[in-house]
Write a protein that holds these residues in place. Structure first.
Motif, PDB file in Angstrom:
ATOM      1  N   LEU A 153       1.142   4.220  -2.706  1.00  0.00           N
ATOM      2  CA  LEU A 153       1.041   5.635  -2.345  1.00  0.00           C
ATOM      3  C   LEU A 153       2.143   6.433  -3.037  1.00  0.00           C
ATOM      4  O   LEU A 153       1.893   7.462  -3.650  1.00  0.00           O
ATOM      5  CB  LEU A 153       1.138   5.773  -0.828  1.00  0.00           C
ATOM      6  N   ALA A 195       1.629   6.730  -6.650  1.00  0.00           N
ATOM      7  CA  ALA A 195       0.513   7.583  -7.054  1.00  0.00           C
ATOM      8  C   ALA A 195       0.960   9.016  -7.324  1.00  0.00           C
ATOM      9  O   ALA A 195       0.272   9.766  -7.988  1.00  0.00           O
ATOM     10  CB  ALA A 195      -0.568   7.570  -5.986  1.00  0.00           C
ATOM     11  N   PHE A 196       2.152   9.375  -6.800  1.00  0.00           N
ATOM     12  CA  PHE A 196       2.642  10.725  -7.050  1.00  0.00           C
ATOM     13  C   PHE A 196       3.513  10.709  -8.303  1.00  0.00           C
ATOM     14  O   PHE A 196       4.578  10.090  -8.288  1.00  0.00           O
ATOM     15  CB  PHE A 196       3.470  11.226  -5.861  1.00  0.00           C
ATOM     16  N   PRO A 197       3.061  11.343  -9.367  1.00  0.00           N
ATOM     17  CA  PRO A 197       3.899  11.377 -10.564  1.00  0.00           C
ATOM     18  C   PRO A 197       5.292  11.905 -10.203  1.00  0.00           C
ATOM     19  O   PRO A 197       5.408  12.863  -9.440  1.00  0.00           O
ATOM     20  CB  PRO A 197       3.166  12.357 -11.480  1.00  0.00           C
ATOM     21  N   ILE A 226       0.092   0.339 -20.479  1.00  0.00           N
ATOM     22  CA  ILE A 226       1.077   1.395 -20.671  1.00  0.00           C
ATOM     23  C   ILE A 226       0.393   2.712 -20.999  1.00  0.00           C
ATOM     24  O   ILE A 226       0.773   3.778 -20.508  1.00  0.00           O
ATOM     25  CB  ILE A 226       2.070   1.010 -21.801  1.00  0.00           C
ATOM     26  N   ILE A 236       7.779  13.607 -11.452  1.00  0.00           N
ATOM     27  CA  ILE A 236       8.215  14.989 -11.627  1.00  0.00           C
ATOM     28  C   ILE A 236       7.507  15.892 -10.612  1.00  0.00           C
ATOM     29  O   ILE A 236       8.076  16.834 -10.071  1.00  0.00           O
ATOM     30  CB  ILE A 236       7.966  15.485 -13.074  1.00  0.00           C
ATOM     31  N   LEU A 237       6.250  15.520 -10.313  1.00  0.00           N
ATOM     32  CA  LEU A 237       5.485  16.306  -9.351  1.00  0.00           C
ATOM     33  C   LEU A 237       6.095  16.216  -7.958  1.00  0.00           C
ATOM     34  O   LEU A 237       6.303  17.229  -7.284  1.00  0.00           O
ATOM     35  CB  LEU A 237       4.046  15.785  -9.335  1.00  0.00           C
ATOM     36  N   ARG A 292       0.845  -1.201   0.000  1.00  0.00           N
ATOM     37  CA  ARG A 292       0.000   0.000   0.000  1.00  0.00           C
ATOM     38  C   ARG A 292       0.881   1.251   0.000  1.00  0.00           C
ATOM     39  O   ARG A 292       0.645   2.202  -0.720  1.00  0.00           O
ATOM     40  CB  ARG A 292      -0.916   0.031   1.222  1.00  0.00           C
ATOM     41  N   VAL A 341      -4.106   9.316 -10.988  1.00  0.00           N
ATOM     42  CA  VAL A 341      -3.219   8.158 -11.094  1.00  0.00           C
ATOM     43  C   VAL A 341      -3.821   6.959 -10.373  1.00  0.00           C
ATOM     44  O   VAL A 341      -3.870   5.846 -10.913  1.00  0.00           O
ATOM     45  CB  VAL A 341      -1.834   8.486 -10.494  1.00  0.00           C
ATOM     46  N   VAL A 342      -4.313   7.192  -9.155  1.00  0.00           N
ATOM     47  CA  VAL A 342      -4.857   6.092  -8.357  1.00  0.00           C
ATOM     48  C   VAL A 342      -6.054   5.462  -9.059  1.00  0.00           C
ATOM     49  O   VAL A 342      -6.169   4.234  -9.146  1.00  0.00           O
ATOM     50  CB  VAL A 342      -5.247   6.611  -6.948  1.00  0.00           C
ATOM     51  N   PHE A 382      -4.543   8.412   2.639  1.00  0.00           N
ATOM     52  CA  PHE A 382      -3.145   8.639   2.998  1.00  0.00           C
ATOM     53  C   PHE A 382      -2.529   9.717   2.111  1.00  0.00           C
ATOM     54  O   PHE A 382      -1.716  10.512   2.563  1.00  0.00           O
ATOM     55  CB  PHE A 382      -2.351   7.332   2.931  1.00  0.00           C
ATOM     56  N   ALA A 383      -2.964   9.738   0.858  1.00  0.00           N
ATOM     57  CA  ALA A 383      -2.444  10.768  -0.041  1.00  0.00           C
ATOM     58  C   ALA A 383      -2.794  12.159   0.490  1.00  0.00           C
ATOM     59  O   ALA A 383      -1.951  13.064   0.484  1.00  0.00           O
ATOM     60  CB  ALA A 383      -2.995  10.574  -1.451  1.00  0.00           C
ATOM     61  N   THR A 410      -5.645   4.485  -0.001  1.00  0.00           N
ATOM     62  CA  THR A 410      -4.553   5.198  -0.656  1.00  0.00           C
ATOM     63  C   THR A 410      -4.868   6.687  -0.762  1.00  0.00           C
ATOM     64  O   THR A 410      -4.020   7.537  -0.475  1.00  0.00           O
ATOM     65  CB  THR A 410      -4.307   4.628  -2.071  1.00  0.00           C
ATOM     66  N   LEU A 467      -4.142  15.352  -9.389  1.00  0.00           N
ATOM     67  CA  LEU A 467      -3.261  14.524 -10.215  1.00  0.00           C
ATOM     68  C   LEU A 467      -3.067  13.153  -9.586  1.00  0.00           C
ATOM     69  O   LEU A 467      -3.122  12.128 -10.271  1.00  0.00           O
ATOM     70  CB  LEU A 467      -1.901  15.214 -10.397  1.00  0.00           C
ATOM     71  N   VAL A 468      -2.864  13.136  -8.271  1.00  0.00           N
ATOM     72  CA  VAL A 468      -2.660  11.869  -7.576  1.00  0.00           C
ATOM     73  C   VAL A 468      -3.905  10.995  -7.680  1.00  0.00           C
ATOM     74  O   VAL A 468      -3.821   9.801  -7.969  1.00  0.00           O
ATOM     75  CB  VAL A 468      -2.279  12.123  -6.103  1.00  0.00           C
ATOM     76  N   SER A 474      -8.986  -0.386  -0.931  1.00  0.00           N
ATOM     77  CA  SER A 474      -7.586   0.027  -0.959  1.00  0.00           C
ATOM     78  C   SER A 474      -7.428   1.332  -1.735  1.00  0.00           C
ATOM     79  O   SER A 474      -6.564   2.156  -1.435  1.00  0.00           O
ATOM     80  CB  SER A 474      -6.709  -1.077  -1.541  1.00  0.00           C
ATOM     81  N   VAL A 533      -2.262  18.922  -6.741  1.00  0.00           N
ATOM     82  CA  VAL A 533      -1.529  17.674  -6.539  1.00  0.00           C
ATOM     83  C   VAL A 533      -2.516  16.553  -6.229  1.00  0.00           C
ATOM     84  O   VAL A 533      -2.414  15.458  -6.784  1.00  0.00           O
ATOM     85  CB  VAL A 533      -0.493  17.821  -5.398  1.00  0.00           C
ATOM     86  N   ALA A 591       1.215  14.781 -15.726  1.00  0.00           N
ATOM     87  CA  ALA A 591       2.266  15.369 -14.901  1.00  0.00           C
ATOM     88  C   ALA A 591       3.356  15.995 -15.761  1.00  0.00           C
ATOM     89  O   ALA A 591       3.942  16.995 -15.397  1.00  0.00           O
ATOM     90  CB  ALA A 591       2.869  14.304 -13.987  1.00  0.00           C
TER      91      ALA A 591
END
Lengths: 499, 292, 316
Positions: free
Chosen positions: B130, B133-135, C242, B137-138, B126, C293-294, C18-19, C15, C289-290, C11, C286, C252
């Motif tokens: 986490l 999940a952060f790109p 991909i 470059i960011l 997990r 992705v998730v 927590f982000a 995530t 964006l996060v 999950s 942020v 990003a």
């Protein structure tokens, strides 16, 4: 066969692209609009609630007006006040206001608005960034709808000039709180919209009280970096930059007949600011050693591609009171510099930090200075900072060295303020400035100014580098943009296109 | 991407044939040659460069490439070839340490998760998600915003992103090994999971990790260039390739060589590393190679 | 399947929670006083402290976190420190630059990459394949901002075919807007296309080696029929994976590219906000964006599970 097919495709693509560019062009092609490039995006559009020059560069004289205004040559002119009378003792100013003036939202402009604006600016909880402009005011009284009387605590020679600053514009009580997002003024342009991160747009105010402006609309396009500015100009996306940020591109632009390159003067003394209270810079010999090491012309050539005038003190070289002899006080002399360092007990040199804010003059100039000082054994660690960090650090006195251009007009008085960030505490300097404040004769004032310049140069308070050049670059068909910048403004009131 | 690890044979015999196969691969040879060239230039810059990159000679500025200045000079009159040599040092150091950070933290975490399974595995994975999940470059921009720009912080920013890459890879590969008979046999013999990991699991996934390390290395070079380009990497007077490109931006009309040569340096380095990694992978995985 | 989805959903939310904590905590550490910044260099100490109070900066950190999260749930991301407007409004404006840009780049990269991958797979081992693969190696190695610089120089400055940068806004017509996104999209897409075409090629090669393809061939289908009908569909799984990852990367990646072309998108917004210490904007962008992705990872997981039922029983 293969080649001809490719060629056809390519020609086809070109045709599509060209027609699209033509389409894109049409939207902006009308000759009563202007796209002006500005380097910084304003945090908001209320000049009475922020010191950012980026605000004034858009709204000053265009959207908002004050009692007086400053013109291209730095002179005070009437604006919302058509005339004024000053009492014998210099403490009472009576302003006669323009009549028939309306705010952009249709509200009438009256003497009440003047009282409201000035009282709001100088109030206890005011967020006006230049409260000092109003410090002299004792009371603001409404005489009648078009007459206002302002009483001062003590005579202030600068008062009319101060009332011409962007921070002293007149706002309407009804719309004052919304000016950050939707500025409502009395000027010849109305706020149209603000595409955040991209542009601020204004349109002609058809109900304007004064001479109507030639432009029907104008757009301030935000272009923060020098490369993008050059590209945007060459690509024709932007018509004008009042202050072009990429001096290296000027030869190319000057050679292009589409553009006019106009050299003007600024009030920007670019200096290597030195923390005079911190060792080893508190030792005058160390500061003098630095002064003997700096090669101004190399900095101007290397950082600004030759744009800029060397200065020997903190004073604008185009001002009549500029003390031109001081430039020769510390000729470049590495032996002497090393000797001075040795006298100060630092024969082996020392380490220090050099904090550099974002503008080109600082970032590039800093690298050159670091390289020059290395020649006498001073190792500078370069720390690039954003303006926010600069305000938190160097500007609060937490630094060794930094480079900054002081663009306020006539600001030599900061050297008499021992709390100002370079922490220069000199009784003789404070005395001269105190005397200057109460002296009125021009010749006497100039003599005092020259004396003040000599004091700070002899003390080598800061490394005096050069006067920032203002290089306006615009389409050759544009008339009426300011050559000089006595205040931060892009005054579009006199701008027109010639055909 | 899918992870296939088919070798269960003893390490030493594989290693020899792997090297033979690798050296027979053209892309591997080219990749190694390019990488060696860059590394040699970087090492050489410690003792010798054609010109001193710390000394600005303004009168020499913006000279076009010539026999005197091979790649020309920049706006401060510095020799671009010398700057590229010194810049290589910085790029390699940042990317290498970032990979090391990723490996040193990621591999033990991944191996631990695979050995223990259960809630530790869940928590670690997990946490991995986490970070993923952060790109990259960011997060790099955020990290440098907090600690200020600089080579060290660029390393940390890139390194943090490498951790989950190696953790995932190690865990995935290790999991498939844990179900193998000979590992089961070792367990039955009473060997501890830690010992099994060190003696049997890790040696068998080393190849995989080396290949991934090469890839992350080349990504690190690109990431460092990107960070320096936006002003968050190595700071002047230390030359770095990304910064050189940033400075070249406004000089395109008067000194295009300022942009061209650092760009080529980045491309060559990344290309060299990628070719090397590909060659290695092909050599390590005969099945893929046969199909190429 | 529903059990699997439920588990993955949980999950996903963990995530995300927590982000939010990480984002909030990390940004609280950034030094600097936003009130001072808003008022600028010459503002008085009084004015700054008045503004601090007004912005609620004097509250304890825990309270501010809770305020922020409860705000999030109702779609309120707070108010920008530097622009006096709502963060959600700012993001709402900017996303119409970044999202179309990322989509355009993804489309371009797919349109370029898939045919190349197919072609190379079909001609595996021949000179054309080898040269294409060599070219893609170069493509991967090119930094997109360097490529962007060259594109600007050639097409905008020298040839003046497209604008050098900037964004006219969608309200001035679709075409001018699309044209200003054209160069940035190419700069973003080409290196990605290089990666994608390699993935497509190797996925196809792998699939072509499997039994059912041989069966199909044995049934008498031609090589190209096999390629189109059977192989391509099965090879799409890694390709789509991909693409999903690339979309997040592209979103990003706009941080740098938008700075080259001075496009007013999310990347520029977050980059400027970080340098200006505009916390609410950084946090909001942020997080967006996060979260993207998730969610994309979640969808990819679902896709995998849908395609390969075996994966549902294991916990990845």
């Amino acid at each position: 066969m293969g080649i001809s097919v490719k060629k056809t495709i390519l020609t086809g693509m070109t045709a599509v692209l060209l027609s699209a560019t033509a389409l894109a062009g049409q939207a902006f092609a009308a000759k009563d609009s202007l796209i002006m490039g500005v380097a910084l995006e304003p945090p908001h559009l209320d000049p009475t609630a922020g010191a950012a020059a980026a605000i004034d560069e858009i709204v000053y004289a265009n959207i908002f007006e004050g009692l007086t205004r400053i013109n291209e040559n730095g002179e005070v002119q009437p604006a919302l006040a058509k005339s004024w009378e000053i009492s014998e003792d210099g403490k009472t100013y009576t302003f006669m206001l323009q009549s028939g003036v309306k705010f952009h939202d249709g509200a009438d402009f009256t003497a009440e608005d003047v009282k409201f604006s000035l009282d709001r600016a100088r109030a206890e909880d005011s967020t006006n960034a230049q409260k000092g402009l109003f410090a002299a005011i004792e009371a603001v009284d409404v005489v009648d709808a078009t007459t206002v009387k302002i009483t001062l605590k003590n005579p202030a020679g600068n008062f009319l000039f101060n009332m011409g600053w962007g921070d002293a514009v007149i706002v309407d009580p009804a719309s004052a709180d919304g000016n950050k997002e939707n500025p409502v003024g009395t000027g010849p342009f109305k706020f149209a919209n603000w595409a955040k991160g991209s542009s601020v747009n204004v349109a002609r105010n058809d109900a304007y009280w004064g001479t109507p402006v030639a432009l029907a609309s104008a757009s301030f396009r935000i272009i923060p970096d020098a490369a993008a500015a050059t590209n945007a100009l060459l690509a024709g996306d932007v018509d004008a930059f009042a202050n072009f940020p990429a001096p290296e591109s000027l030869p190319q632009i000057e050679a292009d007949p589409r553009f006019a390159v106009v050299q003007g003067s600024t009030e920007g003394e670019t200096v290597l600011s030195t923390n005079n209270s911190k060792a080893p810079f508190n030792d005058i010999r160390v500061r003098q050693a630095i002064a003997h090491t700096i090669d101004r012309q190399a900095i101007i050539d290397g950082a600004m591609f030759g744009q800029g005038t060397p200065i020997g003190t903190h004073f604008a070289p185009h001002h009549p009171a500029y003390n031109a002899d001081l430039i020769n006080t510390y000729p470049r002399d590495l032996e002497k510099a090393k000797a001075l360092l040795a006298e100060a007990g630092l024969a082996d040199g020392f380490k220090a930090t050099l904090q550099l804010p974002p503008p080109t003059y600082a970032r590039r100039g800093g690298e050159i200075i670091a390289s020059q000082l290395r020649e006498i054994g001073i190792e500078l660690e370069i720390i690039p900072v954003e303006w926010k960090q600069w305000l938190e650090g160097p500007f609060k006195g937490d630094f060794d060295l930094t480079i900054v251009s002081h663009t306020e007009p006539m600001d030599i008085g900061i050297y008499a303020n021992k709390d100002y960030y370079f922490k220069y505490d000199s009784k003789p300097m404070q005395d001269v400035i105190a005397k200057l404040d109460v002296t009125s004769g021009t010749d006497e004032r100039y003599a005092l100014m020259k004396e003040a310049q000599a004091i700070i140069t002899n003390d080598a308070v800061n490394g005096f580098l050069f006067e920032l050049a203002k290089t306006g670059v615009w389409n050759a068909k544009i008339n009426g943009l300011w050559k000089n910048s006595p205040v931060q403004a892009n005054d579009l009131t006199g701008v027109s296109w010639s055909e | 991407m899918t992870v296939t690890s088919s070798n269960t044979k003893e390490q030493s015999t594989i290693a020899r044939s792997t090297w033979q196969r690798a050296l027979a691969s053209r892309s591997f040879v080219i990749g190694v040659s390019i990488t060696l060239l860059i590394v040699v230039l970087a090492l050489l810059s410690f003792v010798w460069t054609p010109y001193d990159v710390a000394k600005l000679v303004i009168t020499n500025r913006l000279k076009a490439p010539s026999t005197e200045f091979w790649f020309g000079t920049d706006h401060f009159g510095r020799d671009i070839f010398s700057m590229i040599m010194v810049g290589a040092r910085n790029s390699i150091a940042v990317a290498l340490v970032a990979v090391a950070i990723g490996m040193c933290i990621g591999i033990p975490l991944g191996a631990w998760a695979a050995a223990k399974r259960g809630w530790i595995d869940d928590v670690l994975m997990r946490a991995n998600d986490l970070v993923f999940a952060f790109p990259s470059i960011l997060s790099a921009v955020m990290i440098t915003a907090i600690f200020g720009p600089g080579a060290i912080n660029a390393i940390i920013a890139i390194g943090i992103f490498n951790i989950p890459v190696f953790a995932r890879l190690t865990r995935g590969a290790a999991l498939s090994l844990w179900s193998r008979e000979y590992i089961l046999a070792a367990r039955v013999c009473g060997k501890s999971p830690a010992r099994i990991t060190v003696e049997h699991i890790l040696p068998n996934i080393t190849n995989l990790l080396i290949v991934q390390g090469t890839i992350q290395f080349s990504l690190g070079i690109l990431a460092e260039a990107g960070l320096s380009y936006v002003g968050l990497g190595a700071q002047p007077p230390l030359p770095s390739w990304g910064r050189m490109l940033f400075e070249a931006q406004t000089m395109m009309a008067i000194g295009p060589h300022m942009a061209i040569f650092p760009g080529i340096a980045i491309i060559l380095t990344v290309l060299g590393l990628n070719l090397m990694g590909d060659g290695l992978r092909d050599a390590l995985d005969p099945k893929l190679r046969g199909e190429n | 399947m529903s059990w699997f989805i439920a588990k993955r959903l949980v999950s996903l939310f963990v995530t995300l929670i927590f982000a939010t904590i990480v984002i909030f905590a990390v940004l609280e550490i950034i030094p600097g006083d936003p009130a001072r910044l808003m008022l600028g260099i010459n503002a008085t100490e009084d004015a700054v402290s008045a503004l601090r109070e007004q912005m609620g900066l004097n509250q304890p950190i825990f309270i501010r976190y809770l305020d922020w999260v409860t705000g999030l749930l109702s779609g309120d991301l707070g108010k920008s420190f530097t622009y006096s407007s709502q963060v959600s409004e700012l993001i709402g404006e900017r996303i119409w630059v970044s999202l179309p840009l990322a989509l355009l780049a993804l489309t371009l990269s797919t349109v370029i990459a898939i045919p190349i991958g197919l072609y190379a797979a079909a001609r595996r081992g021949r000179t054309s394949d080898t040269s294409i693969m060599a070219a893609t190696q170069f493509g991967i190695a090119i930094p997109n901002f360097w490529f962007a610089l060259l594109l600007v120089y050639v097409f905008a400055v020298a040839l003046r075919w497209v604008p050098a940068g900037g964004f006219p806004g969608w309200e001035n017509g679709i075409w001018p807007a699309l044209y200003s996104l054209f160069l940035p999209a190419i700069a973003l897409a080409l290196p990605q296309a290089a990666i994608l075409s390699r993935v497509a090629r190797s996925a196809l090669i792998e699939v072509l080696g499997e039994d059912f393809i041989r069966t199909a061939r044995a049934k008498g289908l031609t090589k190209s029929q096999t390629l189109w009908h059977h192989a391509l569909r099965n090879a799409m799984i890694p390709v789509v994976t991909i693409m999903g990852l690339q979309f997040a990367f592209l979103l990003a990646g706009t941080i740098i590219i938008e700075n080259v072309f001075y496009l007013p998108g999310l990347g520029r917004l977050v980059f400027q906000a970080i340098t200006q210490h505009d916390l609410p904007v950084v946090q909001g962008t942020v997080l967006l964006l996060v979260a993207t992705v998730v969610v994309i990872n979640f969808l990819i997981d679902l896709l995998y599970a849908w395609i390969d039922p075996r994966l549902r029983s294991t916990t990845r």
